[in-house]
Design a protein around this motif. Structure first.
Motif, PDB file in Angstrom:
ATOM      1  N   ALA A 119     -17.908  -0.061 -26.703  1.00 53.20           N
ATOM      2  CA  ALA A 119     -17.010  -0.038 -25.536  1.00 53.20           C
ATOM      3  C   ALA A 119     -16.916  -1.429 -24.912  1.00 53.20           C
ATOM      4  CB  ALA A 119     -17.512   0.975 -24.511  1.00 53.20           C
ATOM      5  N   PHE A 120     -18.039  -2.127 -24.913  1.00 51.56           N
ATOM      6  CA  PHE A 120     -18.062  -3.481 -24.347  1.00 51.56           C
ATOM      7  C   PHE A 120     -17.182  -4.423 -25.178  1.00 51.56           C
ATOM      8  CE2 PHE A 120     -20.106  -7.696 -23.871  1.00 51.56           C
ATOM      9  CZ  PHE A 120     -19.990  -7.838 -22.491  1.00 51.56           C
ATOM     10  N   LEU A 121     -17.300  -4.295 -26.494  1.00 53.40           N
ATOM     11  CA  LEU A 121     -16.481  -5.142 -27.365  1.00 53.40           C
ATOM     12  C   LEU A 121     -14.993  -4.890 -27.128  1.00 53.40           C
ATOM     13  CD1 LEU A 121     -18.474  -4.951 -30.715  1.00 53.40           C
ATOM     14  CD2 LEU A 121     -18.069  -7.002 -29.361  1.00 53.40           C
ATOM     15  N   ARG A 122     -14.646  -3.621 -26.931  1.00 59.46           N
ATOM     16  CA  ARG A 122     -13.241  -3.293 -26.678  1.00 59.46           C
ATOM     17  C   ARG A 122     -12.773  -3.931 -25.377  1.00 59.46           C
ATOM     18  NH1 ARG A 122     -14.271   1.719 -29.305  1.00 59.46           N
ATOM     19  NH2 ARG A 122     -13.027   1.705 -31.202  1.00 59.46           N
ATOM     20  N   ARG A 123     -13.682  -4.032 -24.452  1.00 55.03           N
ATOM     21  CA  ARG A 123     -13.317  -4.527 -23.133  1.00 55.03           C
ATOM     22  C   ARG A 123     -13.215  -6.053 -23.111  1.00 55.03           C
ATOM     23  NH1 ARG A 123     -17.300  -3.488 -18.126  1.00 55.03           N
ATOM     24  NH2 ARG A 123     -16.161  -4.602 -16.517  1.00 55.03           N
ATOM     25  N   VAL A 124     -14.131  -6.730 -23.787  1.00 59.01           N
ATOM     26  CA  VAL A 124     -14.175  -8.197 -23.647  1.00 59.01           C
ATOM     27  C   VAL A 124     -13.202  -8.910 -24.581  1.00 59.01           C
ATOM     28  CG1 VAL A 124     -16.551  -8.180 -22.864  1.00 59.01           C
ATOM     29  CG2 VAL A 124     -16.081  -8.491 -25.284  1.00 59.01           C
ATOM     30  N   LYS A 125     -12.753  -8.241 -25.621  1.00 61.74           N
ATOM     31  CA  LYS A 125     -11.770  -8.827 -26.535  1.00 61.74           C
ATOM     32  C   LYS A 125     -12.210 -10.198 -27.062  1.00 61.74           C
ATOM     33  CE  LYS A 125      -7.987  -6.392 -24.257  1.00 61.74           C
ATOM     34  NZ  LYS A 125      -8.330  -5.151 -24.932  1.00 61.74           N
ATOM     35  N   LEU A 126     -13.370 -10.199 -27.636  1.00 61.73           N
ATOM     36  CA  LEU A 126     -13.876 -11.446 -28.194  1.00 61.73           C
ATOM     37  C   LEU A 126     -12.975 -11.962 -29.323  1.00 61.73           C
ATOM     38  CD1 LEU A 126     -16.265 -13.500 -28.127  1.00 61.73           C
ATOM     39  CD2 LEU A 126     -17.261 -12.197 -29.996  1.00 61.73           C
ATOM     40  N   GLY A 127     -12.335 -11.039 -30.021  1.00 63.63           N
ATOM     41  CA  GLY A 127     -11.445 -11.457 -31.105  1.00 63.63           C
ATOM     42  C   GLY A 127     -10.323 -12.335 -30.592  1.00 63.63           C
ATOM     43  N   ALA A 128      -9.795 -11.962 -29.434  1.00 68.36           N
ATOM     44  CA  ALA A 128      -8.729 -12.780 -28.859  1.00 68.36           C
ATOM     45  C   ALA A 128      -9.271 -14.159 -28.488  1.00 68.36           C
ATOM     46  CB  ALA A 128      -8.151 -12.087 -27.630  1.00 68.36           C
ATOM     47  N   PHE A 129     -10.505 -14.174 -28.013  1.00 71.97           N
ATOM     48  CA  PHE A 129     -11.126 -15.462 -27.679  1.00 71.97           C
ATOM     49  C   PHE A 129     -11.268 -16.316 -28.939  1.00 71.97           C
ATOM     50  CE2 PHE A 129     -14.757 -18.250 -27.477  1.00 71.97           C
ATOM     51  CZ  PHE A 129     -14.570 -18.901 -26.264  1.00 71.97           C
ATOM     52  N   ILE A 130     -11.769 -15.681 -29.991  1.00 72.68           N
ATOM     53  CA  ILE A 130     -11.971 -16.436 -31.236  1.00 72.68           C
ATOM     54  C   ILE A 130     -10.625 -16.926 -31.760  1.00 72.68           C
ATOM     55  CG2 ILE A 130     -12.773 -16.287 -33.629  1.00 72.68           C
ATOM     56  CD1 ILE A 130     -14.818 -14.181 -32.671  1.00 72.68           C
ATOM     57  N   GLY A 131      -9.640 -16.023 -31.704  1.00 74.40           N
ATOM     58  CA  GLY A 131      -8.317 -16.402 -32.194  1.00 74.40           C
ATOM     59  C   GLY A 131      -7.705 -17.529 -31.391  1.00 74.40           C
ATOM     60  N   ALA A 132      -7.993 -17.545 -30.103  1.00 70.29           N
ATOM     61  CA  ALA A 132      -7.406 -18.578 -29.245  1.00 70.29           C
ATOM     62  C   ALA A 132      -8.224 -19.855 -29.251  1.00 70.29           C
ATOM     63  CB  ALA A 132      -7.316 -18.053 -27.811  1.00 70.29           C
ATOM     64  N   HIS A 133      -9.419 -19.770 -29.799  1.00 68.74           N
ATOM     65  CA  HIS A 133     -10.328 -20.907 -29.648  1.00 68.74           C
ATOM     66  C   HIS A 133      -9.832 -22.127 -30.426  1.00 68.74           C
ATOM     67  CE1 HIS A 133     -13.989 -22.789 -28.427  1.00 68.74           C
ATOM     68  NE2 HIS A 133     -14.241 -23.165 -29.677  1.00 68.74           N
ATOM     69  N   VAL A 134      -9.791 -23.210 -29.712  1.00 65.64           N
ATOM     70  CA  VAL A 134      -9.369 -24.484 -30.300  1.00 65.64           C
ATOM     71  C   VAL A 134     -10.436 -25.502 -29.958  1.00 65.64           C
ATOM     72  CG1 VAL A 134      -7.705 -26.365 -30.060  1.00 65.64           C
ATOM     73  CG2 VAL A 134      -6.908 -24.015 -30.259  1.00 65.64           C
ATOM     74  N   SER A 135     -10.689 -26.385 -30.882  1.00 66.79           N
ATOM     75  CA  SER A 135     -11.704 -27.402 -30.637  1.00 66.79           C
ATOM     76  C   SER A 135     -11.162 -28.764 -31.030  1.00 66.79           C
ATOM     77  CB  SER A 135     -12.952 -27.065 -31.463  1.00 66.79           C
ATOM     78  OG  SER A 135     -14.059 -27.743 -30.956  1.00 66.79           O
ATOM     79  N   ASN A 136     -11.608 -29.745 -30.315  1.00 66.20           N
ATOM     80  CA  ASN A 136     -11.196 -31.117 -30.620  1.00 66.20           C
ATOM     81  C   ASN A 136     -12.444 -31.891 -31.021  1.00 66.20           C
ATOM     82  OD1 ASN A 136      -9.768 -33.511 -30.785  1.00 66.20           O
ATOM     83  ND2 ASN A 136     -10.062 -33.984 -28.615  1.00 66.20           N
ATOM     84  N   VAL A 137     -12.901 -31.616 -32.218  1.00 68.39           N
ATOM     85  CA  VAL A 137     -14.146 -32.216 -32.699  1.00 68.39           C
ATOM     86  C   VAL A 137     -13.822 -33.166 -33.838  1.00 68.39           C
ATOM     87  CG1 VAL A 137     -16.466 -31.724 -33.519  1.00 68.39           C
ATOM     88  CG2 VAL A 137     -15.215 -29.989 -32.266  1.00 68.39           C
ATOM     89  N   ALA A 138     -14.418 -34.322 -33.794  1.00 72.17           N
ATOM     90  CA  ALA A 138     -14.231 -35.268 -34.891  1.00 72.17           C
ATOM     91  C   ALA A 138     -15.316 -35.022 -35.933  1.00 72.17           C
ATOM     92  CB  ALA A 138     -14.311 -36.687 -34.356  1.00 72.17           C
ATOM     93  N   GLY A 139     -15.064 -35.441 -37.138  1.00 74.87           N
ATOM     94  CA  GLY A 139     -16.086 -35.329 -38.176  1.00 74.87           C
ATOM     95  C   GLY A 139     -15.533 -34.722 -39.447  1.00 74.87           C
ATOM     96  N   SER A 140     -16.442 -34.463 -40.363  1.00 79.19           N
ATOM     97  CA  SER A 140     -16.042 -33.872 -41.640  1.00 79.19           C
ATOM     98  C   SER A 140     -15.668 -32.409 -41.394  1.00 79.19           C
ATOM     99  CB  SER A 140     -17.205 -33.951 -42.623  1.00 79.19           C
ATOM    100  OG  SER A 140     -18.242 -33.092 -42.191  1.00 79.19           O
ATOM    101  N   PRO A 141     -14.928 -31.812 -42.332  1.00 81.09           N
ATOM    102  CA  PRO A 141     -14.580 -30.397 -42.164  1.00 81.09           C
ATOM    103  C   PRO A 141     -15.801 -29.517 -41.933  1.00 81.09           C
ATOM    104  CG  PRO A 141     -13.302 -31.353 -43.938  1.00 81.09           C
ATOM    105  CD  PRO A 141     -14.279 -32.407 -43.505  1.00 81.09           C
ATOM    106  N   ASP A 142     -16.907 -29.858 -42.610  1.00 78.23           N
ATOM    107  CA  ASP A 142     -18.111 -29.061 -42.445  1.00 78.23           C
ATOM    108  C   ASP A 142     -18.707 -29.234 -41.048  1.00 78.23           C
ATOM    109  OD1 ASP A 142     -19.740 -27.183 -43.716  1.00 78.23           O
ATOM    110  OD2 ASP A 142     -21.337 -28.670 -43.931  1.00 78.23           O
ATOM    111  N   GLN A 143     -18.679 -30.451 -40.561  1.00 72.47           N
ATOM    112  CA  GLN A 143     -19.195 -30.693 -39.207  1.00 72.47           C
ATOM    113  C   GLN A 143     -18.345 -29.976 -38.166  1.00 72.47           C
ATOM    114  OE1 GLN A 143     -19.079 -34.988 -39.543  1.00 72.47           O
ATOM    115  NE2 GLN A 143     -21.305 -35.122 -39.398  1.00 72.47           N
ATOM    116  N   ILE A 144     -17.043 -30.004 -38.376  1.00 70.20           N
ATOM    117  CA  ILE A 144     -16.142 -29.331 -37.429  1.00 70.20           C
ATOM    118  C   ILE A 144     -16.398 -27.826 -37.459  1.00 70.20           C
ATOM    119  CG2 ILE A 144     -13.724 -28.807 -36.922  1.00 70.20           C
ATOM    120  CD1 ILE A 144     -13.029 -31.581 -38.116  1.00 70.20           C
TER     121      ILE A 144
END
Lengths: 221, 453
Positions: free
Chosen positions: B382-407
Motif C-alpha cells: 500500500a505504501f508503494l502504491r502511495r509513494v509512486k517511487l516508479g514515477a520518481f525513478i522515471g523522472a530522475h535525472v542526474s548531471n554526473v560526469a564520468g564514464s558510463p559505469d560511474q554515472i
C-alpha cells in the motif's frame, strides 16, 4: 546517539498478555530471584559461544539479562575472530544481532578492525555493527561480502525485529564504526570480502545520515 | 530647415520580387534636372539625414558633384542606374538588400541627394547639409531595428526523443558571436544549471544547431555580440521546452512477486521468556535491483550531459521468516500442553498446542504470507502504491560526469537514497502496526505462549 531508534516495544509483551487474560502480576521478588538464576545459567552457556539445540533457551534468555548478558554475548562473539565457517557465524549472528550492548559492540568493532582475524568473522562483525547501530537495517553476508567498492550495497530493511538492551553503546559508536570502515577502505591489505563489508558499513552510515537530513514526507491523499 | 527633396518607392531590405517605381520629387513641386540614380549595397550604409562622408566619383567619371555614400573601404557595391538617368521616376528591381539613391539639381540650382531606406523609401537630405524633415517621411526614416538573437526549440518533446534547437541572428547579413549557452533543466524535484560549450563566431546567415535527446524540461538561454552600425551590441536569446518524462504505468511501481518464505532466518529459536523479547517472525524488505539499473546519457544537444533511467529495476520479493518454534515437531511447540491447564512460573495459563497453531496462522497473516492487507507485506504494498517511487525513478535525472559505469553507479546511489528515505518512513508505519497488531493477536489467544514466565 539520539538518532538511533531504540525499539523498546517487545513483540510479545508478557505484561500485555497477562493484562489481556486478567491474571495477576507475579510477585516481583520471587520473579527477580528466578530471573537471576536463569540469567546466571544462560550466561554460562552463551559465553561458550557455541549455540546448541538443547540450550536454545539460554540464547533467548541472555538477551534479557542486561549488561551481564552483554558480557556473555561479547565472549560468545569472540569466537568469530577465528571462525571461517559462515554457517557457524550465521548461527551465532542470528542469536545476537538484536542485542544492543556495549561489550558486544566493542567485540564486533575489535574483530572488524583486526587485520589478523578471519575475513569471514570480520564481515560478520561488520554486519553486527550495522545491526547494533540501526534498528531497521538488515545486513546479509551475501551483499556484505560481494559488493564492489563503487556499487550499491543492497542492504534491506527488516520489520518485526525486537532489539534488546544490555549496556548502552558508546556515544561515538557510529563514528568509531565509520572510522574502522574507512581505515580498511583506505588500506590495501584487507581481503576483498572485508573491503566489501567496509564499503557496506560506510555506505550504510552515510545513507542513514542522508536519510536523517532528508526525512521523507509522504504525499497527502 | 524644411526638407526639399523626397524619394518614395518600395522596400529594398531584401531582393525585390518584381520591378517597381522609385520617384524623386521636390517638396515644393519644383522642377528637377540632372537626375542620376544609383543602387548601393550593403543596405547598412544608411543615409538618413546624418552627416556622412562624400566621395568624389573615381575616374574615368568626370562628374564632379559628390554623391552621398560611404568611402570605398566601407562600401561593397555602387551601381549607377544609367537607364534611369534624367528621369524622376526610376523603374527598378533591387537584386539584393540595399538602398536606391538619387541626386538632382533643383530649380534654384542647388544639388541635393536622397535615398530609399532599407525599410521604406524616404529621404530628403543633401549635399548642402539639409536635414530630413516632413512628418510622414520622418517615421519611415527611423533607423532599422537592431539585430536580435533568435533561439528556437520545439515547445515539447518526450524523454529520449531527439530535439533540435537553433540559434540564429535576425539579420542574416551579419556575422555574430555566441559566448555563452546556458541550460536550466528541471525534472521531478531536481534542477540543474548547466553551461554548454559556446560556438563562438557564427557566419552571416548561418544557424547554430543543438541536437540530441530530450531529457528534462529546459530553459535555454544564449548570450553573444554583434557589430552593428559601428558599435558592439550585446545579444540575449532564450527559449524553453517541456519534456514528458515517463509512461504513466510507472505510477504503479509495486512488488509484483509475493513474499517468499525464507525459513526461520534470525527469529528466536526458543522463545523461552519474554524478557529478551522473542522475535517469532520477520518481514525483510528488499531494495530494488539498482545494481542492474540501465541509464542513458545525452551526448549532444541542449540536454547534453544529463542522464536518465531507461529501464526501471524491479523490486525483489520480500522475505518472510517464521520461527520453527511455532510449527509442530519443534521442541518449543511440543513443550506446550495438549490440554489447557498448566500454568507457567508467572502463574499464567500456558497456551495449548492448538493455541500455538492459532498463533502460527496469525503470525503468517501478520507478516504477509497470506498477502493480507493487514500485514507487513500489505502495508509495504500500500505504501508503494502511495509513494509512486516508479514515477520518481522515471523522472530522475542526474548531471554526473564520468564514464558510463560511474554515472550508472552514482545514479543507482541516488535512487537507493530515495528508497532508503521512504523505507525509513515505512519502517515507522510498520512499527506502529506491530504495536497494535501483536497485542491484539496475543489477547485473542487468551493464554501465555511462554512456558516459564
Amino acid at each position: 546517539m539520539g538518532h538511533i531508534v531504540r525499539t523498546t516495544f517487545r513483540y510479545f509483551s508478557i505484561a500485555l498478555a497477562i493484562a489481556s487474560i486478567g491474571v495477576g502480576v507475579p510477585k516481583a521478588n520471587a520473579q527477580s530471584d528466578k530471573d537471576q538464576h536463569d540469567c546466571k545459567k544462560a550466561i554460562q552457556i552463551v559465553a561458550r559461544g557455541k549455540p546448541d539445540k538443547k540450550e536454545e533457551w539460554a540464547w533467548a534468555t541472555v538477551l534479557g539479562c542486561g549488561a551481564a548478558g552483554g558480557v556473555a554475548a561479547r565472549d560468545a562473539w569472540m569466537q568469530a575472530r577465528t571462525e571461517v565457517d559462515t554457517r557457524s557465524l550465521e548461527e551465532l549472528y542470528s542469536r545476537l544481532w538484536s542485542f544492543r550492548d556495549s561489550a558486544l559492540f566493542n567485540a564486533a568493532h575489535g574483530i572488524f578492525a583486526d587485520a589478523v582475524a578471519s575475513p569471514q568473522g570480520r564481515v560478520y562483525s561488520a554486519m553486527l555493527l550495522v545491526s547494533l547501530l540501526f534498528d531497521a537495517q538488515d545486513p546479509t553476508y551475501e551483499f556484505f561480502s560481494s559488493t564492489k567498492s563503487l556499487d550499491i550495497c543492497r542492504t534491506g530493511s527488516v520489520a518485526g525485529r525486537i532489539v534488546s538492551h544490555g549496556g548502552p553503546l558508546p556515544s561515538d559508536a557510529e563514528e568509531r564504526t565509520r572510522r574502522a570502515a574507512q581505515t580498511i577502505l583506505h588500506g590495501s591489505t584487507a581481503p576483498a570480502i572485508v573491503v566489501s563489508a567496509a564499503h557496506c558499513v560506510d555506505q550504510g552510515i552515510r545513507m542513514n545520515e542522508w536519510v536523517r537530513a532528508h526525512p521523507y514526507t509522504p504525499p497527502t491523499r | 530647415m524644411p526638407a526639399v527633396l523626397q524619394l518614395t518607392g518600395e522596400r529594398t531590405d531584401a531582393p525585390m520580387a518584381a520591378p517597381a517605381d522609385f520617384t524623386l520629387s521636390a517638396v515644393d513641386g519644383g522642377l528637377l534636372s540632372n537626375v542620376r540614380w544609383w543602387f548601393m549595397q550593403p543596405m547598412a550604409n544608411t543615409f538618413n539625414g546624418d552627416s556622412i562622408p562624400f566621395v568624389r566619383e573615381p575616374p574615368p567619371s568626370t562628374f564632379t558633384l559628390p554623391v552621398p555614400r560611404y568611402p570605398d573601404a566601407q562600401r561593397t557595391t555602387v551601381v549607377e542606374l544609367t537607364e534611369c538617368a534624367t528621369q524622376v521616376t526610376c523603374r527598378y528591381q533591387a537584386p539584393a538588400a540595399g538602398a536606391v539613391v538619387a541626386m538632382a539639381t533643383l530649380a534654384d540650382g542647388r544639388v541635393l541627394g536622397a535615398r530609399a531606406t532599407p525599410a521604406l523609401a524616404c529621404g530628403v537630405a543633401g549635399v548642402s547639409g539639409l536635414r530630413a524633415a516632413g512628418r510622414s517621411l520622418a517615421a519611415a526614416c527611423e533607423p532599422p531595428a537592431p539585430p536580435t538573437l533568435k533561439l528556437e526549440c520545439p515547445s515539447s518533446s518526450t524523454r529520449g526523443e531527439k530535439i533540435a534547437c537553433e540559434l540564429r541572428l535576425s539579420d542574416a547579413t551579419l556575422v555574430f558571436s555566441v559566448s555563452e549557452v546556458e541550460v536550466y533543466a528541471t525534472s521531478g524535484t531536481s534542477g540543474f544549471s548547466i553551461v554548454l560549450s559556446a560556438p563562438g563566431p557564427i557566419a552571416a546567415g548561418a544557424v547554430y544547431r543543438m541536437e540530441g535527446p530530450a531529457v528534462a524540461t529546459t530553459r535555454l538561454s544564449a548570450k553573444g555580440t554583434v557589430a552593428w552600425r559601428g558599435q558592439t551590441l550585446n545579444l540575449v536569446g532564450s527559449t524553453s521546452f517541456v519534456v514528458k518524462e515517463r509512461p504513466r504505468e510507472l505510477d504503479e511501481y509495486v512488488m509484483t512477486l509475493a513474499p517468499k518464505a525464507d525459513g526461520p532466518g534470525r527469529t528466536t529459536k526458543f522463545p523461552s521468556t519474554n524478557r529478551g523479547g522473542s522475535t517469532l517472525g520477520l518481514y525483510r524488505r528488499q531494495p530494488p535491483l539498482f545494481d542492474s539499473l540501465q541509464i542513458a546519457t545525452a551526448a549532444t544537444g541542449p540536454n547534453r550531459g544529463l542522464s536518465y533511467v531507461v529501464s526501471v529495476p524491479g523490486i525483489p520479493a520480500s522475505l518472510i521468516n517464521l520461527t520453527f518454534a511455532i510449527f509442530p515437531g519443534d521442541p518449543w511447540y511440543e513443550a506446550h500442553p495438549v490440554q489447557p491447564g498448566p500454568l507457567n512460573d508467572a502463574g499464567v495459563l500456558i497456551c495449548t498446542r492448538s493455541k500455538i497453531d492459532d498463533l502460527r496462522l496469525q503470525a503468517e497473516r501478520h507478516e504477509g504470507v497470506t498477502l493480507a492487507s493487514n500485514s507487513h507485506y500489505g502495508l509495504d504494498q500500500a505504501f508503494l502504491r502511495r509513494v509512486k517511487l516508479g514515477a520518481f525513478i522515471g523522472a530522475h535525472v542526474s548531471n554526473v560526469a564520468g564514464s558510463p559505469d560511474q554515472i550508472r553507479r552514482q545514479m543507482a546511489l541516488e535512487l537507493m537514497q530515495e528508497w532508503s528515505r521512504e523505507d525509513a518512513y515505512l519502517w515507522i508505519l510498520q512499527r506502529a502496526f506491530d504495536a497494535k497488531d501483536v497485542p491484539a493477536m496475543l489477547a485473542a489467544l487468551g493464554c501465555s505462549i511462554y512456558l516459564k514466565d
